[in-house]
Design an enzyme around this catalytic site. Structure first.
Site, PDB file in Angstrom:
ATOM      1  N   LYS A   1       0.848  -1.261  -0.165  1.00 22.21           N
ATOM      2  CA  LYS A   1       0.011  -0.018   0.053  1.00 22.21           C
ATOM      3  C   LYS A   1       1.056   1.528   0.017  1.00 22.21           C
ATOM      4  O   LYS A   1       0.408   2.264  -0.617  1.00 22.21           O
ATOM      5  CB  LYS A   1      -0.894   0.080   1.182  1.00 22.21           C
ATOM      6  CG  LYS A   1      -1.964  -1.057   1.368  1.00 22.21           C
ATOM      7  CD  LYS A   1      -3.228  -0.657  -0.043  1.00 22.21           C
ATOM      8  CE  LYS A   1      -4.054  -1.837  -0.015  1.00 22.21           C
ATOM      9  NZ  LYS A   1      -4.768  -1.999  -1.465  1.00 22.21           N
TER      10      LYS A   1
ATOM     11  N   LYS B   1      -2.759 -11.711  -8.943  1.00 24.50           N
ATOM     12  CA  LYS B   1      -3.945 -12.183  -8.656  1.00 24.50           C
ATOM     13  C   LYS B   1      -5.278 -11.366  -9.290  1.00 24.50           C
ATOM     14  O   LYS B   1      -5.062 -10.234  -9.399  1.00 24.50           O
ATOM     15  CB  LYS B   1      -4.247 -12.145  -7.172  1.00 24.50           C
ATOM     16  CG  LYS B   1      -4.195 -10.755  -6.437  1.00 24.50           C
ATOM     17  CD  LYS B   1      -4.597 -10.963  -4.868  1.00 24.50           C
ATOM     18  CE  LYS B   1      -4.832  -9.704  -4.436  1.00 24.50           C
ATOM     19  NZ  LYS B   1      -5.671  -9.216  -3.157  1.00 24.50           N
TER      20      LYS B   1
ATOM     21  N   LYS C   1      -9.838  -6.064  -7.372  1.00 18.55           N
ATOM     22  CA  LYS C   1     -10.691  -4.819  -8.134  1.00 18.55           C
ATOM     23  C   LYS C   1      -9.646  -3.743  -8.342  1.00 18.55           C
ATOM     24  O   LYS C   1      -9.787  -2.942  -9.430  1.00 18.55           O
ATOM     25  CB  LYS C   1     -11.762  -4.501  -7.037  1.00 18.55           C
ATOM     26  CG  LYS C   1     -11.580  -5.137  -5.760  1.00 18.55           C
ATOM     27  CD  LYS C   1     -12.768  -4.960  -4.841  1.00 18.55           C
ATOM     28  CE  LYS C   1     -12.422  -5.698  -3.401  1.00 18.55           C
ATOM     29  NZ  LYS C   1     -13.661  -6.089  -2.845  1.00 18.55           N
TER      30      LYS C   1
HETATM   31  P1  TYM Z   1     -10.682  -8.351   0.390  1.00 19.29           P
HETATM   32  O1  TYM Z   1     -11.987  -7.399   0.442  1.00 19.29           O
HETATM   33  O2  TYM Z   1      -9.643  -7.783  -0.353  1.00 19.29           O
HETATM   34  O3  TYM Z   1     -11.169  -9.648  -0.249  1.00 19.29           O
HETATM   35  C1  TYM Z   1     -12.143 -10.434   0.316  1.00 19.29           C
HETATM   36  C2  TYM Z   1     -11.942 -11.717   0.442  1.00 19.29           C
HETATM   37  O4  TYM Z   1     -11.649 -12.349  -0.725  1.00 19.29           O
HETATM   38  C3  TYM Z   1     -10.412 -12.842  -1.040  1.00 19.29           C
HETATM   39  N1  TYM Z   1      -9.506 -12.869  -2.363  1.00 19.29           N
HETATM   40  C4  TYM Z   1      -9.165 -13.633  -3.180  1.00 19.29           C
HETATM   41  N2  TYM Z   1      -8.910 -14.771  -2.840  1.00 19.29           N
HETATM   42  C5  TYM Z   1      -8.436 -15.574  -3.971  1.00 19.29           C
HETATM   43  N3  TYM Z   1      -7.910 -14.955  -5.091  1.00 19.29           N
HETATM   44  C6  TYM Z   1      -8.113 -13.627  -5.387  1.00 19.29           C
HETATM   45  N4  TYM Z   1      -7.726 -13.238  -6.341  1.00 19.29           N
HETATM   46  C7  TYM Z   1      -8.632 -12.917  -4.233  1.00 19.29           C
HETATM   47  N5  TYM Z   1      -9.172 -11.637  -4.166  1.00 19.29           N
HETATM   48  C8  TYM Z   1      -9.572 -11.508  -2.855  1.00 19.29           C
HETATM   49  C9  TYM Z   1      -9.726 -12.340   0.172  1.00 19.29           C
HETATM   50  O5  TYM Z   1      -8.465 -13.241   0.589  1.00 19.29           O
HETATM   51  C10 TYM Z   1     -10.681 -12.272   1.067  1.00 19.29           C
HETATM   52  O6  TYM Z   1     -10.894 -13.550   1.887  1.00 19.29           O
HETATM   53  N6  TYM Z   1      -8.642  -7.799   4.922  1.00 19.29           N
HETATM   54  C11 TYM Z   1      -9.788  -8.511   4.166  1.00 19.29           C
HETATM   55  C12 TYM Z   1     -11.159  -8.160   4.563  1.00 19.29           C
HETATM   56  C13 TYM Z   1     -11.218  -8.296   6.126  1.00 19.29           C
HETATM   57  C14 TYM Z   1     -11.479  -9.498   7.093  1.00 19.29           C
HETATM   58  C15 TYM Z   1     -11.455  -9.413   8.180  1.00 19.29           C
HETATM   59  C16 TYM Z   1     -11.226 -10.937   6.548  1.00 19.29           C
HETATM   60  C17 TYM Z   1     -11.372  -7.354   7.187  1.00 19.29           C
HETATM   61  N7  TYM Z   1     -11.493  -8.102   8.274  1.00 19.29           N
HETATM   62  C18 TYM Z   1     -11.302 -10.453   9.198  1.00 19.29           C
HETATM   63  C19 TYM Z   1     -11.068 -11.859   7.203  1.00 19.29           C
HETATM   64  C20 TYM Z   1     -11.435 -11.800   8.635  1.00 19.29           C
HETATM   65  C21 TYM Z   1      -9.781  -7.837   2.747  1.00 19.29           C
HETATM   66  O7  TYM Z   1      -9.162  -6.942   2.462  1.00 19.29           O
HETATM   67  O8  TYM Z   1     -10.587  -8.948   1.873  1.00 19.29           O
END
Ligand code: TYM
Length: 330
Positions: free
Chosen positions: A111, A194, A197
């Site tokens: 980031k 990967k 968005k």
């Molecule tokens: P975020 O919003 O980026 O993504 C949500 C979930 O989707 C998964 N993900 C993927 N898995 C596999 N391949 C990909 N290309 C891919 N893109 C996204 C992410 O691994 C995630 O599981 N920090 C987290 C949100 C969060 C969270 C938490 C998750 C906040 N608090 C507590 C678990 C527990 C995030 O930014 O996910």
């Protein structure tokens, strides 16, 4: 029965990476465990401090959760900012999270590179907020994609440290979870990293992309001139297409193209056409459902209300014990 927690940031529509990395697991886990799934709107402020359509985006993710099959009667679905107890636990955990360990997080370093003009404290303490999300319900399993693995490790560190410092055992050790056992990374279509968005236009396929858009994105995916030696290793961009095929197509289809690759007769155009067909077959019922759920404001409002109530009950229990362990009045 295990306690399960996970969340997704409302920074746009959900894509196949979110589905196969996280949501697919949510669906099976809600059948057997006590589950809390939330929309991480506090977290989205670390990258979008003044989000234009926050309410709308939260509603969209909720509609997508429901359209995919999450059931508010089987699990607790809530909006992170509806549970300010999370913010209190975040504050308490921050007191024992060290700047050095936070600066070493891969996501923080990424980031800093991506948004050098907005390296805010929320970005640095992002893993602490995530730990608070998980520990507030004392979860043991956290269904996430591979990119979140390090955050889970940090959650265990913070929970264990709290237990040690305050001589308690409030927080169990949560593990990152995928029912296929291995955490997965769904690749994007641009041939490199990967699916995400923020990885550029055309890299991600969204659950409610129309068939024509899916076709355009897949047909544009990077390929090469094809293998010339039998059984050669697939270059990254080709491996990515095969990974997607593995997720949405039958084993038979996968083997068919894999055999063709191995005997050097593959035509990438055919593989892509098949991939488009199978993605559309997978997403079109979900996409239809999203439209229906999105326009049902009564259903959405009810889900938000019940989710908030159930999440509060669980969080209040944890905060009572946490405050007591530190020595605050309860
Ligand atoms: P975020 O919003 O980026 O993504 C949500 C979930 O989707 C998964 N993900 C993927 N898995 C596999 N391949 C990909 N290309 C891919 N893109 C996204 C992410 O691994 C995630 O599981 N920090 C987290 C949100 C969060 C969270 C938490 C998750 C906040 N608090 C507590 C678990 C527990 C995030 O930014 O996910």
């Amino acid at each position: 029965m295990e306690c399960v927690v996970s969340g997704i940031r409302p920074t746009g529509r959900l894509h196949l990476g979110n589905y196969f990395g996280a949501l697919r697991n949510f669906l099976s886990m809600q059948e057997k465990h006590q589950c809390f799934f939330f929309i991480a709107d506090y977290h989205s402020l670390t990258t979008h401090p003044t989000p234009v359509n926050l309410r709308e985006n939260v509603k969209t993710v909720l509609a997508e959760y429901l359209a995919c099959g999450l059931d508010p009667d089987k699990c607790t679905l809530y909006i992170q900012s509806d549970l300010p107890q999370t913010a209190e636990l975040y504050l308490l955990l921050n007191m024992n999270a060290y700047v050095g360990e936070l600066e070493r997080a891969t996501t923080f370093k990424d980031k800093v590179r991506q948004q050098p003009d907005n390296v805010n404290a929320g970005l640095l303490t992002y893993p602490v907020l995530m730990a608070a999300d998980i520990l507030i319900h004392r979860a043991t399993k956290v269904p996430v994609g591979k990119d979140q693995e390090q955050h889970l490790e940090m959650t265990r560190t913070f929970g264990n440290r709290f237990n040690r410092l305050y001589k308690t055992n409030i927080f169990p050790e949560p593990v990152a979870f995928n029912f296929g056992n291995q955490l997965i990374k769904v690749p994007g279509l641009d041939g490199s990293g990967k699916m995400g968005k923020s990885e550029g236009e055309g890299n991600a396929i969204f659950l409610n992309d129309p068939a024509s858009v899916i076709r355009k994105k897949v047909m544009r995916a990077v390929t090469d001139s094809g293998p010339t030696t039998p059984h050669s290793q697939k270059p990254a961009a080709i491996e990515n297409l095969f990974s997607l095929l593995k997720l949405v197509s039958s084993d038979e289809t996968y083997r068919f193209f894999d055999d063709q690759y191995n005997n050097c007769s593959i035509r990438y155009g055919d593989l892509k056409k098949q991939l488009v067909e199978d993605i559309v077959m997978f997403t079109s019922p979900i996409s239809e459902k999203i439209k229906a759920v999105e326009s049902d404001s009564e259903l959405l409002a009810r889900a938000i209300r019940t989710g908030k109530e159930k999440a509060h009950a669980s969080a209040n229990e944890t905060m009572k014990e946490t405050r007591k362990a530190i020595g605050f009045s309860i």
